[in-house]
Scaffold this motif. Structure first.
Motif, PDB file in Angstrom:
ATOM      1  N   LYS A 142      -7.762  14.439   8.872  1.00 34.33           N
ATOM      2  CA  LYS A 142      -8.999  13.685   8.663  1.00 34.33           C
ATOM      3  C   LYS A 142      -8.821  12.552   7.663  1.00 34.33           C
ATOM      4  O   LYS A 142      -9.758  11.837   7.351  1.00 34.33           O
ATOM      5  N   GLU A 143      -7.613  12.394   7.156  1.00 32.75           N
ATOM      6  CA  GLU A 143      -7.317  11.346   6.176  1.00 32.75           C
ATOM      7  C   GLU A 143      -6.209  10.450   6.729  1.00 32.75           C
ATOM      8  O   GLU A 143      -5.073  10.484   6.264  1.00 32.75           O
ATOM      9  N   LEU A 144      -6.569   9.648   7.727  1.00 31.03           N
ATOM     10  CA  LEU A 144      -5.567   8.870   8.449  1.00 31.03           C
ATOM     11  C   LEU A 144      -4.858   7.845   7.578  1.00 31.03           C
ATOM     12  O   LEU A 144      -3.639   7.666   7.706  1.00 31.03           O
ATOM     13  N   GLU A 145      -5.562   7.152   6.715  1.00 31.36           N
ATOM     14  CA  GLU A 145      -4.904   6.161   5.852  1.00 31.36           C
ATOM     15  C   GLU A 145      -3.932   6.831   4.888  1.00 31.36           C
ATOM     16  O   GLU A 145      -2.846   6.325   4.640  1.00 31.36           O
ATOM     17  N   PHE A 146      -4.332   7.973   4.361  1.00 31.23           N
ATOM     18  CA  PHE A 146      -3.438   8.704   3.471  1.00 31.23           C
ATOM     19  C   PHE A 146      -2.208   9.179   4.233  1.00 31.23           C
ATOM     20  O   PHE A 146      -1.073   9.060   3.754  1.00 31.23           O
ATOM     21  N   ALA A 147      -2.402   9.714   5.441  1.00 30.90           N
ATOM     22  CA  ALA A 147      -1.274  10.169   6.264  1.00 30.90           C
ATOM     23  C   ALA A 147      -0.357   9.001   6.606  1.00 30.90           C
ATOM     24  O   ALA A 147       0.882   9.148   6.598  1.00 30.90           O
ATOM     25  N   ARG A 148      -0.929   7.848   6.879  1.00 27.76           N
ATOM     26  CA  ARG A 148      -0.139   6.652   7.196  1.00 27.76           C
ATOM     27  C   ARG A 148       0.725   6.261   5.987  1.00 27.76           C
ATOM     28  O   ARG A 148       1.928   6.058   6.109  1.00 27.76           O
ATOM     29  N   ASP A 149       0.085   6.142   4.836  1.00 27.21           N
ATOM     30  CA  ASP A 149       0.802   5.706   3.638  1.00 27.21           C
ATOM     31  C   ASP A 149       1.849   6.728   3.189  1.00 27.21           C
ATOM     32  O   ASP A 149       2.959   6.356   2.791  1.00 27.21           O
ATOM     33  N   SER A 150       1.506   8.001   3.262  1.00 23.38           N
ATOM     34  CA  SER A 150       2.483   9.018   2.863  1.00 23.38           C
ATOM     35  C   SER A 150       3.656   9.047   3.843  1.00 23.38           C
ATOM     36  O   SER A 150       4.802   9.242   3.426  1.00 23.38           O
TER      37      SER A 150
END
Length: 170
Positions: free
Chosen positions: A60-68
């Motif tokens: 549910k945290e796509l931007e966080f998953a992208r950056d990580s």
């Protein structure tokens, strides 16, 4: 009876979009050498595996998953390879999120994770096909069949004896 493009169902069109998007990401990975040191299955799949794992952890945290994912892939490749292009890794991750996840799957992480095994298999096929094309372009193989055979031979040799520094196509 075969269907023509005008007769294709929306589900079939979505599947074709997924295949095309995944192929685009795989071609980019092959061209920019976004992989481990070798041509082994795990080496070729590691960047994709990192993205899938991060999406599994943070659906549910796509931007966080992208950056990580960007950071983890960069750190991993920097540890095992001498030349790593950070911008290429960032573009690879952005391509995956924009083409595969957003355009092909409408940001449905659940659909993506349900198809994880198939995505990995198709990605591997696309990466190997593109690596074979690269070998042809660099005149390291005379035909597509020879190039694929060369990749298989190198993978088999790497499996038999540990490689200190595998061949690079970049």
């Amino acid at each position: 009876m075969t269907s023509t493009p005008s007769q294709a169902s929306p589900h079939q069109a979505r599947g074709d979009l997924l295949a095309q998007a995944l192929k685009e990401v795989a071609v980019y990975a092959a061209r920019k050498a976004i992989r481990g040191r070798s041509f082994k299955r795990n080496s070729l799949l590691k960047p994709l595996d990192i993205i899938l794992a991060e999406l599994g952890r943070y659906p549910k945290e796509l931007e966080f998953a992208r950056d990580s994912s960007k950071g983890l892939i960069f750190d991993h490749l920097q540890r095992i390879r001498s030349r790593v292009q950070e911008a290429a890794i960032y573009e690879y991750v952005d391509l995956f999120f924009e083409k595969v996840l957003k355009q092909a799957l409408d940001d449905h992480v659940g659909k993506l994770l349900q198809r994880e095994r198939s995505l990995r298999s198709a990605y591997l096929v696309y990466v190997r096909q593109e690596l074979a094309r690269v070998l042809l372009e660099k005149k390291q193989a005379a035909s597509p069949e020879e190039a694929l055979q060369q990749l298989e031979t190198e993978e088999a040799a790497e499996t038999e004896e540990p490689a200190e520094a595998g061949p690079a196509l970049d």
